[in-house]
Every structure is written in C-alpha cells, then in structure tokens.
Design a protein around this motif. Structure first.
Motif, PDB file in Angstrom:
ATOM      1  N   ARG A   1       0.825  -1.207   0.000  1.00  0.00           N
ATOM      2  CA  ARG A   1       0.000   0.000   0.000  1.00  0.00           C
ATOM      3  C   ARG A   1       0.863   1.262   0.000  1.00  0.00           C
ATOM      4  N   HIS A   2       2.104   1.142   0.490  1.00  0.00           N
ATOM      5  CA  HIS A   2       2.980   2.300   0.494  1.00  0.00           C
ATOM      6  C   HIS A   2       3.342   2.727  -0.924  1.00  0.00           C
ATOM      7  N   VAL A   3       3.358   1.776  -1.847  1.00  0.00           N
ATOM      8  CA  VAL A   3       3.633   2.129  -3.243  1.00  0.00           C
ATOM      9  C   VAL A   3       2.537   3.050  -3.765  1.00  0.00           C
ATOM     10  N   LEU A   4       1.292   2.699  -3.488  1.00  0.00           N
ATOM     11  CA  LEU A   4       0.185   3.556  -3.920  1.00  0.00           C
ATOM     12  C   LEU A   4       0.298   4.948  -3.318  1.00  0.00           C
ATOM     13  N   ARG A   5       0.657   5.026  -2.045  1.00  0.00           N
ATOM     14  CA  ARG A   5       0.783   6.324  -1.388  1.00  0.00           C
ATOM     15  C   ARG A   5       1.907   7.136  -2.038  1.00  0.00           C
ATOM     16  N   ALA A   6       2.993   6.462  -2.385  1.00  0.00           N
ATOM     17  CA  ALA A   6       4.098   7.168  -3.050  1.00  0.00           C
ATOM     18  C   ALA A   6       3.651   7.730  -4.396  1.00  0.00           C
ATOM     19  N   LEU A   7       2.855   6.945  -5.127  1.00  0.00           N
ATOM     20  CA  LEU A   7       2.346   7.407  -6.421  1.00  0.00           C
ATOM     21  C   LEU A   7       1.409   8.596  -6.239  1.00  0.00           C
ATOM     22  N   ARG A   8       0.625   8.576  -5.175  1.00  0.00           N
ATOM     23  CA  ARG A   8      -0.313   9.669  -4.935  1.00  0.00           C
ATOM     24  C   ARG A   8       0.411  10.984  -4.645  1.00  0.00           C
TER      25      ARG A   8
END
Length: 225
Positions: A96-103
C-alpha cells in the motif's frame, strides 16, 4: 559547489539503506553512457540536502528506511520547485505504500529484482516525463489494497474533478485508462498538440505532478468502474 549540467546526461541520485543495493545500482547505471550517478543516500532524511547539492534529474527511492522513509522523502522532494522525478524501489508489487508514493508524485515503481536493462530504461523514461507503471499494474495494485476511507476518497475525487471542463474530463478519463497522447487524439478526434494542452491544463487545475496521479484520481472518483 553547484552541480554542473551535462547535456544529454541523466543525473541520478540513489537512496537506499542497504549499501549492497546501492553498490549494485551504481554499477548497473554506471554502464550506461547517458546516465550518471551523482550521489548516494542511506536514508530519506539525507535527500533534501543531496538534491540541493547534486541537482539530480531522477531519484531512485527505496520505501523502507530507518529514520525517514521513502514516502515522506518522495513527498518532500516532489513539493520542491523544479523537483526531480522519483522512481520508487520496492520488494512488494502490492504494498500500500507504493500507492501512497504514487499519490504524492512518484513517477512509478520498480521491483528490486527487475532485470538491469529494464531499470536503466525506466530511469531514461521517467527523465523524459513518462510514467513507469502500466495500466494493468495500476489496476492490480488498486484492487489488492483495501482502502478504509473509500467513500470519503471518492467524494473528494469527484469534487476535484468537477473543476474540469467537458473536454478535460474526457482527456482525464483516457489518461485513467492508460492511453498515450496519440491514442487519446485518435479516440477523441483531436490533434496530439491539443491533447498535450488539455493534459497540461488537467495537471494544473488538479494541482498534480504527473499522469499517474490523474489515473489514480479518476479511479478514486469511480470513473473507471
């Protein structure tokens, strides 16, 4: 001392707490004549000063680091004027941290076991402003991550997208499907320069850094359902 620009050369900053990983990346990228590793950092806390000192075009950013993680470092870097692109390194393709980084503005992500030639090509792509994240990977990431604030996120996304005019909404939807400017031009029967203008306007109105963030916002709003 100010960093010296080298025409045609992509300047890369490597951020990872594992010295062996950093050494491997330095060796890998050092074999490409158009890439130059200008610095290394072992924690996200070092990144702002390293960016000031070395003026990288691309930051290869690990997520999990002991003091300041890659997410916080990515957000700090992308909020800066003339920010470098950030390419996230991870061992998990559904973290989920990958998604947050993309956001917060990362241009994409790579698994650490990605073949060397793909990592080199990915650095070149993000340096040109192209995201390194396929629509299929984006959908799989989103589908496998449970969001506890789904309703609130959807409502917020709908409110933000309401600022776009009809043509911009159409372009944003096509970006959400992962289509290139040429593909969007063909589907909407407009010229590629016009598409570029609309994409730029969408990014400005939504206060976003790149197309990946547009795609995530469109998904959050439920436009791809």
């Amino acid at each position: 001392m100010a960093a010296v620009s080298e025409p045609g050369v992509v300047r890369v900053l490597i951020v990872d707490d594992d010295p062996l990983v950093r050494a491997g990346l330095v060796m890998m990228l050092g074999g490409a004549p158009d890439l130059r590793v200008v610095g290394e950092a072992g924690d996200g806390a070092e990144v702002p000063a390293m960016v000031d000192r070395h003026a990288p075009d691309v930051v290869l950013m690990d997520i999990r680091m002991p003091a300041v993680d890659g997410l916080a470092a990515t957000e700090a870097v992308r909020a800066r004027p003339r920010a470098p692109e950030v390419l996230v390194l991870t061992t998990f393709d559904a973290d989920r941290h990958v998604l947050r980084a993309l956001r917060v503005g990362a241009a994409g992500f790579l698994l650490k076991d990605t073949p060397p030639w793909e990592i080199v090509d990915a650095v070149r792509q993000v340096a040109r402003g192209l995201p390194v994240l396929s629509p299929a990977v984006t959908r799989r990431l989103i589908a496998r991550v449970t969001e506890t604030d789904h309703d609130e996120r959807r409502a917020a996304a709908v409110r933000r997208l309401a600022s776009l005019n009809a043509r911009e909404r159409g372009v944003a939807l096509e970006v959400g499907h992962g289509r290139s400017n040429a593909e969007i031009a063909g589907r909407l029967h407009i010229g590629v320069p016009t598409v570029k203008t609309h994409v730029s306007s969408v990014l400005t109105k939504l206060d976003l850094n790149n197309r990946v963030q547009v795609a995530l916002l469109v998904h959050d709003a439920g436009w791809l359902d």
